[in-house]
Design a protein around this motif. Sequence first.
Motif, PDB file in Angstrom:
ATOM      1  N   ASP A 137      -0.117   8.843 -43.483  1.00 23.67           N
ATOM      2  CA  ASP A 137       1.054   9.517 -43.694  1.00 23.67           C
ATOM      3  C   ASP A 137       0.854   9.908 -45.402  1.00 23.67           C
ATOM      4  O   ASP A 137      -0.420  10.014 -45.792  1.00 23.67           O
ATOM      5  CB  ASP A 137       2.302   8.678 -43.563  1.00 23.67           C
ATOM      6  N   PRO A 194       0.594   5.454 -38.024  1.00 22.31           N
ATOM      7  CA  PRO A 194       1.745   6.168 -38.278  1.00 22.31           C
ATOM      8  C   PRO A 194       2.326   5.436 -39.320  1.00 22.31           C
ATOM      9  O   PRO A 194       2.667   4.255 -39.653  1.00 22.31           O
ATOM     10  CB  PRO A 194       2.700   5.718 -37.109  1.00 22.31           C
ATOM     11  N   TRP A 237       0.433  -0.248 -34.574  1.00 16.09           N
ATOM     12  CA  TRP A 237       0.274   1.427 -34.465  1.00 16.09           C
ATOM     13  C   TRP A 237       0.406   2.009 -33.107  1.00 16.09           C
ATOM     14  O   TRP A 237       1.042   3.022 -32.958  1.00 16.09           O
ATOM     15  CB  TRP A 237      -1.111   1.952 -35.194  1.00 16.09           C
TER      16      TRP A 237
END
Length: 167
Positions: free
Chosen positions: A131, A107, A42
Motif C-alpha cells: 500500500d 493488503p 494477508w
Amino acid sequence: MGTLKASYSSSVELESWIKFNHINELEITGNGKFDGQGASTWACMPNCKATSSCTIYRPISIKLNYVTNSSVQGVSSIDSKMFHFHVNNCENVAFNNVTISAPEDSPNTYGIHIARSNTIKISSMQIGTGDECISIGPGSTNIKISGIACGPGHGISIGSLGNTLKK
C-alpha cells in the motif's frame, strides 16, 4: 541486532504489536529486524471483509503514541500484518536509514502512517509495501520527507486532512 518476531497467530486481538506511549527522547536504533509475520493474515483479508464473524486481527507493528524528541534509525520492519509504523500525536520524531518491506500483494501494509503529529522527519529510507509507502493523515504539520526509495507501493499520500474539522 537480532530479529524480533510477532505472533504468527491472527487470533490475538491487539491494536499494535509494539506500542511506545507517552515517551520523551525514545531511541530505537541498531540493525535488528521487527518481523510482523503478516503472511498469516494477508490471504484471508478478501474473505474477512465479506463476513461479519471475521476473527482475523491485524495489529500495527510499531505504534508511536505521544512520543516526543525521538528517533528511529537503522532498524528494519518486515512483513507487517498492517501498518509498519503508526506515528500518532507525536512531535519531533526522526526516521533515518530505516528499511521497510512487505510483498506488493500484502493488503494495507503501509510503511509509515502519520496522524495528528508535528515535525516528523523521514530520510534515507527504502520502503516497499502493498500500500502507501508513507501516508500523512489529519492534523499533521511540518512533515519533511527526503531521500526515499519507494517500491513496490503506492508512493506518498496525503489524505483525510479535513476529516477532523467541524462544519
